[in-house]
Design a protein around this motif. Structure first.
Motif, PDB file in Angstrom:
ATOM      1  N   ALA A  53       0.851  -1.241   0.102  1.00 38.21           N
ATOM      2  CA  ALA A  53       0.092   0.085  -0.008  1.00 38.21           C
ATOM      3  C   ALA A  53       0.685   1.187   0.059  1.00 38.21           C
ATOM      4  CB  ALA A  53      -0.834   0.058   1.306  1.00 38.21           C
ATOM      5  N   ALA A  54       1.849   1.284   0.603  1.00 36.81           N
ATOM      6  CA  ALA A  54       2.809   2.407   0.738  1.00 36.81           C
ATOM      7  C   ALA A  54       3.604   2.521  -0.691  1.00 36.81           C
ATOM      8  CB  ALA A  54       3.991   2.261   1.799  1.00 36.81           C
ATOM      9  N   GLN A  55       3.969   1.660  -1.368  1.00 36.44           N
ATOM     10  CA  GLN A  55       4.266   1.749  -2.634  1.00 36.44           C
ATOM     11  C   GLN A  55       3.183   2.491  -3.647  1.00 36.44           C
ATOM     12  OE1 GLN A  55       7.690   1.307  -2.021  1.00 36.44           O
ATOM     13  NE2 GLN A  55       7.876   0.064  -3.918  1.00 36.44           N
ATOM     14  N   VAL A  56       1.991   1.922  -3.504  1.00 35.14           N
ATOM     15  CA  VAL A  56       0.826   2.589  -4.480  1.00 35.14           C
ATOM     16  C   VAL A  56       0.906   3.950  -4.068  1.00 35.14           C
ATOM     17  CG1 VAL A  56      -1.545   2.641  -4.492  1.00 35.14           C
ATOM     18  CG2 VAL A  56      -0.332   0.341  -4.587  1.00 35.14           C
ATOM     19  N   LEU A  57       0.976   4.347  -2.683  1.00 34.42           N
ATOM     20  CA  LEU A  57       0.701   5.670  -2.350  1.00 34.42           C
ATOM     21  C   LEU A  57       1.810   6.637  -2.586  1.00 34.42           C
ATOM     22  CD1 LEU A  57      -0.874   5.345   1.112  1.00 34.42           C
ATOM     23  CD2 LEU A  57      -1.991   6.279  -0.932  1.00 34.42           C
ATOM     24  N   TRP A  98       5.421  -6.529  -6.138  1.00 36.10           N
ATOM     25  CA  TRP A  98       4.537  -6.634  -4.824  1.00 36.10           C
ATOM     26  C   TRP A  98       5.117  -7.771  -4.092  1.00 36.10           C
ATOM     27  CZ3 TRP A  98       2.646  -2.301  -5.198  1.00 36.10           C
ATOM     28  CH2 TRP A  98       1.920  -1.533  -6.329  1.00 36.10           C
ATOM     29  N   ILE A  99       5.125  -7.783  -2.796  1.00 39.25           N
ATOM     30  CA  ILE A  99       5.615  -8.849  -1.842  1.00 39.25           C
ATOM     31  C   ILE A  99       4.586  -9.399  -1.135  1.00 39.25           C
ATOM     32  CG2 ILE A  99       7.815  -7.419  -1.724  1.00 39.25           C
ATOM     33  CD1 ILE A  99       6.767  -6.632   1.302  1.00 39.25           C
ATOM     34  N   THR A 100       4.954 -10.668  -0.705  1.00 41.71           N
ATOM     35  CA  THR A 100       4.036 -11.370   0.194  1.00 41.71           C
ATOM     36  C   THR A 100       4.381 -11.437   1.683  1.00 41.71           C
ATOM     37  OG1 THR A 100       5.127 -13.706  -0.391  1.00 41.71           O
ATOM     38  CG2 THR A 100       2.984 -12.753  -1.702  1.00 41.71           C
ATOM     39  N   THR A 103      -6.451   2.485   5.076  1.00 39.34           N
ATOM     40  CA  THR A 103      -7.565   1.702   4.397  1.00 39.34           C
ATOM     41  C   THR A 103      -7.084   1.039   3.237  1.00 39.34           C
ATOM     42  OG1 THR A 103      -8.720   4.004   4.756  1.00 39.34           O
ATOM     43  CG2 THR A 103      -9.431   2.764   2.871  1.00 39.34           C
ATOM     44  N   LEU A 104      -6.068   1.454   2.705  1.00 40.99           N
ATOM     45  CA  LEU A 104      -5.620   0.644   1.359  1.00 40.99           C
ATOM     46  C   LEU A 104      -5.036  -0.826   1.639  1.00 40.99           C
ATOM     47  CD1 LEU A 104      -3.614   3.239  -0.958  1.00 40.99           C
ATOM     48  CD2 LEU A 104      -5.612   2.013  -1.476  1.00 40.99           C
ATOM     49  N   SER A 105      -4.381  -0.752   3.110  1.00 43.60           N
ATOM     50  CA  SER A 105      -4.051  -1.986   3.380  1.00 43.60           C
ATOM     51  C   SER A 105      -4.867  -3.047   3.855  1.00 43.60           C
ATOM     52  CB  SER A 105      -2.957  -1.869   4.588  1.00 43.60           C
ATOM     53  OG  SER A 105      -3.588  -1.173   5.475  1.00 43.60           O
ATOM     54  N   GLU A 159     -10.689  -5.428   0.937  1.00 44.34           N
ATOM     55  CA  GLU A 159     -10.681  -6.810   0.706  1.00 44.34           C
ATOM     56  C   GLU A 159     -10.031  -7.481  -0.540  1.00 44.34           C
ATOM     57  OE1 GLU A 159     -14.687  -8.758   0.915  1.00 44.34           O
ATOM     58  OE2 GLU A 159     -15.103  -7.394   2.704  1.00 44.34           O
ATOM     59  N   ARG A 160     -10.122  -6.681  -1.546  1.00 50.22           N
ATOM     60  CA  ARG A 160      -9.201  -6.726  -3.036  1.00 50.22           C
ATOM     61  C   ARG A 160      -8.397  -5.780  -3.005  1.00 50.22           C
ATOM     62  NH1 ARG A 160     -10.764  -6.748  -9.330  1.00 50.22           N
ATOM     63  NH2 ARG A 160      -8.757  -7.592  -9.992  1.00 50.22           N
ATOM     64  N   PRO A 161      -7.309  -5.873  -2.576  1.00 48.70           N
ATOM     65  CA  PRO A 161      -6.216  -4.786  -2.584  1.00 48.70           C
ATOM     66  C   PRO A 161      -6.033  -4.090  -3.914  1.00 48.70           C
ATOM     67  CG  PRO A 161      -5.383  -6.892  -1.326  1.00 48.70           C
ATOM     68  CD  PRO A 161      -6.701  -7.272  -2.234  1.00 48.70           C
ATOM     69  N   LEU A 162      -5.737  -2.846  -3.733  1.00 49.77           N
ATOM     70  CA  LEU A 162      -5.593  -2.055  -5.160  1.00 49.77           C
ATOM     71  C   LEU A 162      -4.433  -2.520  -5.816  1.00 49.77           C
ATOM     72  CD1 LEU A 162      -7.003   0.669  -5.965  1.00 49.77           C
ATOM     73  CD2 LEU A 162      -4.925   1.751  -5.574  1.00 49.77           C
TER      74      LEU A 162
END
Length: 491
Positions: free
Chosen positions: A207-211, A265-267, A360-362, A365-368
């Protein structure tokens, strides 16, 4: 500044032993992720603010040792440049009105530091790149007195084998060769920390990478370097180039840079530490006496000193952090995207926007990030750094949008909801998110104000160096007013 080191040169045998220890730390860390109890029941946030020192003429002042001695507070430390200091804000929880108390504490501490700096004829400035910094200021005596920084400089140039080329585009392209990592000292930022559980780390990092792109677009504050108008957030590209250990041939081969957005993206947090060990040779191979496997086997918490030191020389914009406090291990996402300044209020607003939207992003249910490629997130990041509020950013469901539209339509409601989930008081949400809303509606970031002011001063007959110094004087006046930058007037 990171942990100090004891040596500036290392033998081949020493480096081999360090590599073995780093791998051992990684193995122990993997075991800890499966078995150990990490501290996250009461998540804490932290902040680091890097500042510049200038003299009465608003030129760089190489006085950090004297100023730090006068401040005499362990929360203030050296940074790479002798004209830099760093303020480490003590961690605290987010809920309630804590942020208002934090804002007051940060302002009081920085005002006290300013008073101490004044005793030595200096001022503190919170800004992404000091606009009056010129090549002659970095010709000699620019580096803080630290074995760590000297070793880092030497290791980068040993790995590279040649001078570093700085080549940054923009309205006034800048190209130069440098024999040291001195240009890196121009980059001053604020870093935001969030303590998270191992299970939630990947979602928060993704989520931080998206932001990162939207964060930069709405928070840019570094348009000038060495007298040239470059990117809206020049700090991003300057930091990338100034610490690049790769000559052109290694870049062509696809070797990764040490200042890195990432590539997927990571797991798990383990993905990031494993990449750091697999892809990057050591720069500061300092050995500890700890046997991490023995520590873990005997029920103690390993410090993982080699792994942590190695991690500290790989400059991800969102960095994974392993730390031990009072014998308990914890994990943090360290957000390194934003520049310092312009005011404490602006930085608090940037922090609230980040922490709220991240929550909110993290938790979707279906991550951005399942709806966009990693390359799209990286493209957003670079475009936002280059163009600021004039960038166009990709967002799933919207396509390409301007930062103001993305912030006003999507991210501010997300941030408000996230802060509500953090149980942040309504008055706090309104105060800080109102600043972001004002910035988005006016299109005025620190970078925009700097450029408009310099152009206006030059139109009145000032030379570029004169205009930059006068702009910085006006900037400092407004910085101390704590009035958010979107309300600042011109010269």
């Amino acid at each position: 500044m990171g942990d100090e080191v004891k040596a500036t040169h290392y033998s081949g045998a020493h480096r081999r032993e360090y590599r073995r220890k780093v791998q051992q730390c990684l193995d122990v860390f993997e075991t800890m992720l499966r078995q150990s109890s990490f501290d996250f029941e009461r998540p804490l946030t932290g902040m680091e603010i890097e500042c510049n020192l200038v003299d009465e003429d608003y030129q760089p002042a190489m006085l950090n040792q004297k100023v730090l001695a006068a401040i005499a507070d362990p929360a203030y430390q050296t940074e790479l440049g002798a004209f830099n200091i760093e303020f480490n804000v003590p961690p605290r929880p987010l809920p309630g009105r804590a942020a208002l108390e934090l804002e007051a504490d940060v302002r009081a501490s920085l005002n006290a530091a300013e008073a101490k700096a004044n005793e030595h004829g200096a001022h503190t400035v919170m800004i992404g790149i000091l606009p009056t910094l010129l090549p002659e200021h970095l010709a000699g005596g620019w580096m803080s007195d630290s074995a760590r920084y000297q070793a880092l400089n030497d290791s980068i140039f040993t790995a590279r084998g040649e001078d570093i080329l700085i080549d940054i585009g923009g309205p006034e392209r800048l190209t130069l060769q440098t024999e040291s990592i001195a240009p890196e000292s121009a980059c001053t930022s604020m870093q935001l920390h969030l303590q998270v559980s191992p299970a939630k780390f990947a979602d928060n990092w993704n989520a931080a990478q998206v932001l990162a792109g939207p964060q930069l677009a709405i928070g840019a504050n570094s348009p000038y370097f060495f007298g040239h108008q470059l990117w809206a957030e020049t700090r991003i590209e300057l930091f990338t180039q100034a610490t690049d250990t790769r000559p052109d041939e290694l870049k062509t081969q696809g070797v990764r840079p040490r200042v890195w957005f990432g590539e997927r993206w990571i797991t798990s947090i383990f993905d990031l530490f494993e990449e750091n060990v697999r892809y990057f040779p050591s720069l500061l191979p300092e050995l500890s006496d700890e046997d991490p496997a023995k520590e873990l086997a005997e029920g103690r918490t390993p410090q993982l000193a080699e792994l942590r030191l190695h991690n500290g020389t790989i400059y991800r914009w969102n960095r994974p952090v392993y730390d031990v406090v009072d014998g308990r291990p914890h994990l943090r996402v360290e957000n390194r995207v934003l520049p310092a300044g312009p005011t404490v209020l602006d930085m608090m607003a940037n922090a609230a926007f980040y922490y709220g939207a991240l929550r909110t992003l993290s938790e979707e249910e279906r991550p951005l990030w399942t709806k966009m490629t990693f390359a799209a997130a990286q493209h957003n990041f670079v475009e936002a750094a280059r163009l600021g509020t004039a960038a166009r950013l990709y967002w799933p469901g919207l396509g390409e949008v301007t930062p103001d539209e993305l912030v006003l339509r999507q991210l501010l409601p997300m941030a408000d909801e996230g802060l509500r989930r953090w149980e942040v008081a309504v008055e706090v949400r309104d105060r800080y998110l109102g600043v972001i809303e004002g910035r988005a509606k006016t299109g005025r970031t620190g970078a925009v104000w700097q450029v408009e002011t310099v152009h206006a001063l030059q139109d009145r007959g000032m030379t570029r160096p004169q205009a930059l110094a006068e702009m910085l004087r006006l900037y400092c006046e407004r910085m101390h007013s704590n009035e958010p930058v979107h309300n600042w007037d011109g010269p």
